[in-house]
Design an enzyme around this catalytic site. Structure first.
Site, mmCIF file in Angstrom:
data_model
loop_
_atom_site.group_PDB
_atom_site.id
_atom_site.type_symbol
_atom_site.label_atom_id
_atom_site.label_comp_id
_atom_site.label_asym_id
_atom_site.label_seq_id
_atom_site.Cartn_x
_atom_site.Cartn_y
_atom_site.Cartn_z
ATOM 1 N N SER A 125 79.511 -5.950 -8.717
ATOM 2 C CA SER A 125 78.875 -5.882 -9.629
ATOM 3 C C SER A 125 80.068 -5.798 -10.756
ATOM 4 O O SER A 125 80.797 -5.007 -10.885
ATOM 5 C CB SER A 125 79.058 -3.766 -9.659
ATOM 6 O OG SER A 125 77.981 -3.619 -11.036
ATOM 7 N N TYR A 150 81.673 4.942 -6.732
ATOM 8 C CA TYR A 150 80.868 3.805 -6.529
ATOM 9 C C TYR A 150 81.452 2.550 -7.115
ATOM 10 O O TYR A 150 81.839 1.418 -6.081
ATOM 11 C CB TYR A 150 79.553 4.078 -7.358
ATOM 12 C CG TYR A 150 78.705 2.767 -7.430
ATOM 13 C CD1 TYR A 150 77.757 2.450 -6.278
ATOM 14 C CD2 TYR A 150 78.864 1.884 -8.417
ATOM 15 C CE1 TYR A 150 77.424 1.192 -6.435
ATOM 16 C CE2 TYR A 150 78.166 1.223 -8.839
ATOM 17 C CZ TYR A 150 77.823 0.273 -7.461
ATOM 18 O OH TYR A 150 76.575 -0.996 -7.495
ATOM 19 N N LYS A 154 83.276 -0.963 -4.693
ATOM 20 C CA LYS A 154 82.720 -2.335 -5.476
ATOM 21 C C LYS A 154 84.764 -3.087 -6.275
ATOM 22 O O LYS A 154 84.866 -3.379 -5.461
ATOM 23 C CB LYS A 154 82.396 -2.395 -6.800
ATOM 24 C CG LYS A 154 81.043 -1.750 -6.616
ATOM 25 C CD LYS A 154 80.223 -2.708 -5.138
ATOM 26 C CE LYS A 154 78.434 -2.460 -5.269
ATOM 27 N NZ LYS A 154 78.494 -2.679 -3.849
HETATM 28 C C1 UD1 Z 1 73.747 1.173 -13.410
HETATM 29 C C2 UD1 Z 1 75.417 1.606 -12.574
HETATM 30 C C3 UD1 Z 1 75.928 0.187 -11.675
HETATM 31 C C4 UD1 Z 1 74.991 -0.204 -11.549
HETATM 32 C C5 UD1 Z 1 74.008 -1.330 -12.038
HETATM 33 C C6 UD1 Z 1 72.872 -1.703 -11.060
HETATM 34 C C7 UD1 Z 1 76.107 3.447 -13.674
HETATM 35 C C8 UD1 Z 1 76.915 3.952 -15.370
HETATM 36 N N1 UD1 Z 1 76.473 2.564 -13.717
HETATM 37 O O1 UD1 Z 1 73.787 -0.096 -14.550
HETATM 38 O O2 UD1 Z 1 77.581 0.881 -11.912
HETATM 39 O O3 UD1 Z 1 75.182 -1.664 -10.916
HETATM 40 O O4 UD1 Z 1 73.589 0.533 -12.137
HETATM 41 O O5 UD1 Z 1 71.838 -1.711 -11.509
HETATM 42 O O6 UD1 Z 1 74.803 4.433 -13.587
HETATM 43 N N2 UD1 Z 1 68.731 4.254 -19.716
HETATM 44 C C9 UD1 Z 1 67.707 5.079 -20.859
HETATM 45 N N3 UD1 Z 1 66.990 5.539 -19.803
HETATM 46 C C10 UD1 Z 1 66.430 5.036 -18.882
HETATM 47 C C11 UD1 Z 1 67.707 4.547 -17.220
HETATM 48 C C12 UD1 Z 1 68.686 3.976 -18.113
HETATM 49 O O7 UD1 Z 1 68.566 4.675 -21.807
HETATM 50 O O8 UD1 Z 1 65.793 6.445 -17.619
HETATM 51 C C13 UD1 Z 1 69.969 2.630 -20.545
HETATM 52 C C14 UD1 Z 1 71.142 2.838 -19.695
HETATM 53 O O9 UD1 Z 1 71.697 4.264 -20.269
HETATM 54 C C15 UD1 Z 1 71.441 2.255 -20.425
HETATM 55 C C16 UD1 Z 1 70.455 1.064 -19.347
HETATM 56 O O10 UD1 Z 1 69.591 1.821 -20.176
HETATM 57 O O11 UD1 Z 1 71.476 1.709 -21.545
HETATM 58 C C17 UD1 Z 1 70.671 0.592 -18.527
HETATM 59 O O12 UD1 Z 1 70.718 1.019 -17.376
HETATM 60 P P1 UD1 Z 1 70.481 1.174 -16.240
HETATM 61 O O13 UD1 Z 1 69.362 0.376 -15.259
HETATM 62 O O14 UD1 Z 1 71.248 2.474 -15.412
HETATM 63 O O15 UD1 Z 1 72.434 0.390 -15.398
HETATM 64 P P2 UD1 Z 1 73.222 0.586 -16.010
HETATM 65 O O16 UD1 Z 1 73.608 2.296 -16.634
HETATM 66 O O17 UD1 Z 1 73.648 -0.178 -17.022
#
Ligand code: UD1
Length: 339
Positions: A125, A150, A154
């Site tokens: 990841s 987690y 990795k």
């Molecule tokens: C997350 C994991 C990462 C994993 C990846 C797999 C964390 C800190 N990291 O990454 O280790 O490999 O998923 O896909 O959890 N967001 C919102 N609202 C929401 C959900 C997300 O605003 O309800 C935003 C988050 O703040 C982020 C972006 O959307 O900026 C992407 O979020 P997400 O899909 O959870 O992925 P990551 O956080 O990048």
């Protein structure tokens, strides 16, 4: 040629099984169904016309894993997806994550070390980079202290594989560092099936779009990015699946083994949370209900890939745009809502 896909009923695993079967590989899946269902086999079969072999097995059951390899001595490659992946849960239950993600990796590598020749693809990841100092992120960017157990699994997983390849002359391996996988197969036969409330952005958006969730919380609009929301590199799951098949073929064709490489798998393009919402609104023709809330603990500002290494060495590049990938996610969400 027979390939074992662990976690082959999961989101990325099932799409990879389809691409493997499309390329003529014989696939055997091991999955414990802790975060997936056997129905996924029907979807794979509907797309490819072939139902892969399947064994419901928990990789923590070491003796059963040994028995599996005795019965399937013709397995020449392993794509290892099976792992726990909820960041928050890993903070609460670190030992569960080390046991599930590290313990099982060690068992698998022990089995593969005993074979005459074996190729191994590991799901890593972009989380290994933490908040990288420079964008886009190359594979040479330093691995930062992990934010969660987690993430640590990795990083440690990559190190364990590298150490093993150094001493196992029969084993070669590639770790693919995924950025943010999204979307569903264009057939809508398989896609993402989050259990409970989705933690990831895209399934939360599509579930809000069909009315399962009331509104999306956008975690922070005060990041130092053009629109204030966090930036990620959203990679279409079929593009990602294809990267696994290409990486596997590279290993199978290699004369020298005891070799370990890492590759970023992303699009190279960063998109903010608001841009992802706009993409959803464009392809669905719907307004998304959302509100801005505080930042989520542990989130980084920005992460997008430099994919030069995968382009040049693997000859792989992503093909789908964010809108195309979003359309597939939306089609899938609408289909499963109707079921
Ligand atoms: C997350 C994991 C990462 C994993 C990846 C797999 C964390 C800190 N990291 O990454 O280790 O490999 O998923 O896909 O959890 N967001 C919102 N609202 C929401 C959900 C997300 O605003 O309800 C935003 C988050 O703040 C982020 C972006 O959307 O900026 C992407 O979020 P997400 O899909 O959870 O992925 P990551 O956080 O990048």
């Amino acid at each position: 040629m027979k390939i074992l896909v662990t976690g082959g009923l999961g989101f990325i695993g099932s799409h990879t099984v389809v691409e493997l079967q499309n390329e003529g590989f014989e696939v055997v899946i091991i999955d414990d169904c802790s975060n997936s269902t056997e129905k996924v086999l029907d979807g794979i079969s509907a797309i490819t016309g072939t139902t892969p072999l399947f064994e419901k097995l928990d990789l923590k059951e070491k003796d059963k894993v040994s028995d599996f390899f005795k019965r399937h001595q013709d397995v020449q490659g392993v794509i290892h997806f099976a792992a726990s992946k909820a960041v928050g849960e890993s903070v609460e239950k670190p030992l569960l994550y080390y046991e599930n993600n590290i313990g099982t990796l060690v068992y698998l590598l022990k089995e593969l070390s005993q074979k005459n020749k074996a190729s191994f693809i590991f799901s890593s990841s972009c989380t290994v980079y933490g908040q990288a100092d420079e964008m886009p992120i190359t594979e040479n960017a330093p691995v930062k202290v992990a934010e969660s157990p987690y993430g640590n699994t990795k990083q440690m997983g990559e190190e364990i594989i590298a150490d093993t390849c150094r001493v196992a002359p029969n084993l070669n391996a590639i770790a693919l560092r995924y950025f943010n996988p999204m979307g569903a197969h264009p057939s809508t036969e398989i896609g993402e099936l989050p259990i409970g409330v989705p933690q990831n952005l895209v399934p939360f958006i599509t579930q809000t779009g069909v009315g399962i969730r009331k509104e999306l919380s956008v975690f922070g609009d005060d990041y130092p990015t053009p629109d204030g929301t966090a930036v990620r590199d959203y990679i279409y799951v079929v593009d990602l699946a294809k990267a696994h098949v290409i990486a596997l073929k590279r290993l199978l064709n290699q004369k020298n083994s005891d070799n370990f490489e890492v590759f970023n798998v992303g699009t190279g393009k960063g998109s903010s949370v608001l841009e992802v919402i706009q993409s959803f609104e464009k392809v669905s023709g719907k307004k998304l209900n959302y509100k801005i809330v505080n930042r989520r603990a542990g989130d980084i500002t920005s992460a997008y890939a430099d994919t030069t290494k995968a382009n040049q060495i693997l000859g792989w590049r992503s093909e789908y745009t964010l809108d195309q990938a979003m359309k597939s996610a939306w089609d899938w969400e609408q289909k499963i809502k109707g079921q």
